[in-house]
Write a protein that holds these residues in place. Structure first.
Motif, PDB file in Angstrom:
ATOM      1  N   UNK A   1       6.248   7.687  24.397  1.00 53.14           N
ATOM      2  CA  UNK A   1       5.195   7.103  23.891  1.00 53.14           C
ATOM      3  C   UNK A   1       5.485   6.618  22.354  1.00 53.14           C
ATOM      4  N   UNK A   2       4.741   5.491  21.918  1.00 53.84           N
ATOM      5  CA  UNK A   2       5.033   5.187  20.566  1.00 53.84           C
ATOM      6  C   UNK A   2       4.023   5.595  19.589  1.00 53.84           C
ATOM      7  N   UNK A   3       4.158   5.944  18.449  1.00 57.43           N
ATOM      8  CA  UNK A   3       3.106   6.232  17.382  1.00 57.43           C
ATOM      9  C   UNK A   3       3.267   5.765  16.100  1.00 57.43           C
ATOM     10  N   UNK A   4       2.485   5.619  15.507  1.00 58.68           N
ATOM     11  CA  UNK A   4       2.622   4.924  14.055  1.00 58.68           C
ATOM     12  C   UNK A   4       2.847   6.081  13.035  1.00 58.68           C
ATOM     13  N   UNK A   5       3.801   5.431  12.052  1.00 57.83           N
ATOM     14  CA  UNK A   5       3.909   6.145  10.892  1.00 57.83           C
ATOM     15  C   UNK A   5       3.712   5.563   9.726  1.00 57.83           C
ATOM     16  N   UNK A   6       2.843   6.213   8.703  1.00 58.21           N
ATOM     17  CA  UNK A   6       2.656   5.456   7.488  1.00 58.21           C
ATOM     18  C   UNK A   6       3.776   5.949   6.551  1.00 58.21           C
ATOM     19  N   UNK A   7       4.250   5.003   5.933  1.00 57.41           N
ATOM     20  CA  UNK A   7       5.321   5.506   4.906  1.00 57.41           C
ATOM     21  C   UNK A   7       5.155   5.198   3.286  1.00 57.41           C
ATOM     22  N   UNK A   8       4.745   6.173   2.494  1.00 59.34           N
ATOM     23  CA  UNK A   8       4.335   5.832   0.928  1.00 59.34           C
ATOM     24  C   UNK A   8       5.682   5.348   0.299  1.00 59.34           C
ATOM     25  N   UNK A   9       6.822   5.706   1.010  1.00 62.28           N
ATOM     26  CA  UNK A   9       8.080   4.863   0.179  1.00 62.28           C
ATOM     27  C   UNK A   9       7.990   3.350   0.299  1.00 62.28           C
ATOM     28  N   UNK A  10       7.281   3.025   1.497  1.00 64.13           N
ATOM     29  CA  UNK A  10       7.264   1.597   1.838  1.00 64.13           C
ATOM     30  C   UNK A  10       5.871   0.979   1.712  1.00 64.13           C
ATOM     31  N   UNK A  11       5.464   1.211   0.535  1.00 63.54           N
ATOM     32  CA  UNK A  11       4.307   0.640   0.051  1.00 63.54           C
ATOM     33  C   UNK A  11       3.010   1.083   1.024  1.00 63.54           C
ATOM     34  N   UNK A  12       3.054   2.356   1.633  1.00 64.88           N
ATOM     35  CA  UNK A  12       2.171   2.612   2.470  1.00 64.88           C
ATOM     36  C   UNK A  12       1.996   2.009   3.618  1.00 64.88           C
ATOM     37  N   UNK A  13       2.740   1.164   4.167  1.00 70.11           N
ATOM     38  CA  UNK A  13       2.798   0.297   5.574  1.00 70.11           C
ATOM     39  C   UNK A  13       3.069   1.099   6.768  1.00 70.11           C
TER      40      UNK A  13
END
Length: 426
Positions: free
Chosen positions: A282-294
């Motif tokens: 399954x696919x899950x979303x990650x939030x990357x603070x080092x990538x402007x929180x995207x």
């Protein structure tokens, strides 16, 4: 003297009584004052902050050549096997000449794209203006997101569109050749040939040993976070990754590296109870603070666990390589367990009346009670389910306004005294 004192004392007492009376009347007459907020539509994410490691299939381009290095290609550029990526010169002047040659190549590439063709997209002034506006806003967004690499790439595209527009408005003439891009290309090509002929001194050309994406930066972990280690990773080895240090020899004796596969991996650790909520494949979303929180979606490839440990290592992967992404080996990420979309209702507005959860809302100056189904709570508000239109029960319609359930743009009461359904505010 005594009479004057008692007179002043009496006046003071009367004043206090009058003030008390006014305060009492004011309190009795402002009982209908209420505070309201409008219901809006919102998205909330149930996130868990984790420490994560990034693995990529990388090949270091090592070199002991000393001198001044000049790179021929840009970071992130796709290369072929045996392609030249950099040159190390024994003389600083030669490196400076090579940098100028590379700058000329960039200008020639932009000018070639600036030459107006016969297509509508290059001769229609309105379409060019739309492209210029769109690129300008994209650059502003990239700068706001601290994605300067993307902003610089978009700058070249913007230059091309502005050049085309300028050529349409002021075509070249015998006396003004500012928009004669073919002539400028010829001039730059001549300068480039002259510079290439002036190169002197010893040089070492650095080439790739396979195809891939080139990056000039080396962090010293290229021989630690390898595909081989990832394939055989255990929980104990995962816990030891935090103790690894960068290889300075690799940093000092390398030209750059190739990422030979677009697929990269994100590895993190959770407890067994948390891990049970995630399914392999399954696919899950990650939030990357080092990538402007995207956000970035990644597929759970496999898990690593042991019966005697309450820890599970999760290995996610993706083939997507976003522009300007920060591939720092160790970074904080937020794993999104679930995303909720619905009506945003302030916590103080939620009440329980006769065993039903809901809100008091205004219908004109009348207070009514509307039911609410809470999906998620975050900070100082709830995400509630959209009301169901009985004519279209399977459709989620934000615009549907229900008489009985909380709906978009409802005015809900967050505070007030003696609030009840049916009350008329005066």
């Amino acid at each position: 003297m005594a009479r004057r004192f008692f007179k002043q004392f009496g006046m003071t007492i009367l004043s206090l009584l009058l003030i008390s009376y006014l305060v009492l009347q004011l309190a009795l007459n402002v009982g209908d004052l209420v505070e309201i907020e409008h219901v809006t539509y919102a998205t909330a994410m149930d996130k868990k902050e984790l420490d994560a490691y990034i693995f990529r299939d990388e090949r270091v381009i090592e070199s002991n050549a000393s001198g001044t290095r000049s790179y021929i290609i840009d970071d992130g550029e796709k290369t072929n096997n045996g392609q030249q990526v950099a040159i190390t010169y024994s003389e600083n002047s030669s490196a400076a000449v090579q940098d100028r040659i590379r700058d000329i190549d960039r200008k020639i590439a932009i000018l070639r794209k600036s030459v107006i063709g016969n297509g509508k997209s290059t001769t229609n002034l309105e379409m060019l203006d739309e492209k210029i506006d769109a690129l300008t806003f994209d650059i502003i967004r990239a700068v706001n997101d601290n994605d300067l690499d993307k902003a610089l790439r978009l700058k070249n595209d913007l230059t091309v569109q502005i050049n085309r527009r300028q050529a349409l408005i002021t075509p070249p003439t015998e006396t003004d050749k500012q928009t004669d891009y073919e002539a400028q290309i010829a001039s730059l090509t001549t300068e480039k040939s002259s510079l290439e002929a002036s190169l002197t001194g010893a040089s070492v050309i650095h080439t790739t040993t396979s195809s891939g994406y080139f990056y000039s930066a080396i962090d010293g972990y290229e021989n630690v976070f390898t595909m081989e280690k990832l394939q055989n990773l255990t929980i104990q080895e995962y816990n030891e990754l935090a103790k690894e240090t960068p290889d300075q020899r690799l940093i000092e004796n390398s030209v750059g590296k190739l990422v030979v596969d677009a697929r990269w991996f994100l590895v993190c650790k959770v407890d067994k109870r948390t891990a049970s909520a995630y399914a392999v494949g399954s696919t899950y979303d990650f939030v990357f603070p080092y990538f402007s929180g995207r956000n970035l979606g990644m597929k759970l490839q496999r898990t690593i666990s042991q019966t005697n440990l309450n820890e599970v290592v999760l290995i996610f992967n993706t083939n997507f390589m976003p522009d300007g992404f920060n591939y720092t080996r160790t970074q904080k990420v937020e794993l999104v367990a679930k995303t909720y979309q619905g009506l945003k209702v302030p916590v103080p507005a939620m009440r329980s009346v006769d065993g039903q959860t809901g809100v008091f809302a205004l219908d004109g100056n009348k207070i009514i009670f509307k039911k609410a189904v809470v999906l998620y709570e975050q900070n100082d508000y709830y995400i509630c389910a959209l009301p169901v239109d009985p004519q279209y029960p399977s459709r989620k319609d934000k615009a549907y306004v229900s008489d009985n359930s909380v709906s978009l743009y409802d005015q809900v009461i967050t505070s007030g005294r003696n609030i009840y359904a049916g009350k008329i505010l005066t």
